[in-house]
Design an enzyme around this catalytic site. Sequence first.
Site, PDB file in Angstrom:
ATOM      1  N   SER A  29     -18.053 -56.702   7.369  1.00 51.79           N
ATOM      2  CA  SER A  29     -18.603 -57.893   7.913  1.00 51.79           C
ATOM      3  C   SER A  29     -18.014 -58.937   7.142  1.00 51.79           C
ATOM      4  CB  SER A  29     -20.121 -57.630   7.587  1.00 51.79           C
ATOM      5  OG  SER A  29     -20.623 -58.728   8.067  1.00 51.79           O
ATOM      6  N   HIS A 134     -24.328 -59.055  14.076  1.00 49.48           N
ATOM      7  CA  HIS A 134     -23.208 -58.074  14.641  1.00 49.48           C
ATOM      8  C   HIS A 134     -23.700 -57.603  15.798  1.00 49.48           C
ATOM      9  CE1 HIS A 134     -20.204 -58.080  11.614  1.00 49.48           C
ATOM     10  NE2 HIS A 134     -21.109 -58.232  10.706  1.00 49.48           N
TER      11      HIS A 134
END
Length: 241
Positions: A29, A134
């Site tokens: 991430s 996400h």
Amino acid sequence: QPCLFSVDLAAARAVEGLGIRADLTAGFSLGEIAALAFSGALEDESAFRLVCKRAEFMQEAAERNPGAMGAALGIDAEKLSKVLARFENAQAVNFNCPGQIVFAAKESDIDEIAAAVQENGGKFRRLAVSGAFHSRFMEDASRKMLEYLKNVSVRPASVPVYANRTAEPYGETEQEMKSLIAEQICSAVQWQSTIERMIRDGASVFIETGEGKVLSGLIRKINKSVKVLHYSEVLANGGSL
């Protein structure tokens, strides 16, 4: 996000300062931005500003499109996919390691999804996060990031950086790299596939450079034969692996 980014990058540079050269890199991430800075694809200051904007865009998207996240444990991807298909906007977003998948969904659907996961033999753990990251809940943030990147200089990485979205190394064209940076915000993190690909490409020793040892644990669950170290261990041993 800016603080975590700074720690990640400083830790990587500290390991490098001991003469340890990275052959491949990846970040989970936010960590992917640190990996891009470490590899030279982004200037440090530019990457820091990008991270600040990323946090701003994601928070705005989370407030505009509220959602929640949970971890499904001990259930395979196919079964979880069938469960999530019953709910609008529910999707798997982090494929962490065998038996551990994180999903995003509407707040109102979380309890029902949790029950369905348990009915299918899995366990559920709710994540204490401020948004459904996400996932398609973050599409506005992704679009804003792509627009912001028009004025950011990006160049080919000196060390391969494996993208969360594709589990493949970043390409060399500026447009492709910028697209991946922006799309990562609203795309699933393919962490298990990323580590498996890096191992196929020759990685045998992994050094986690950041706060905590969560990724070290995930890598060990993905492949027990590789060596996994935390940067603090490497520094304590004077660079000995």
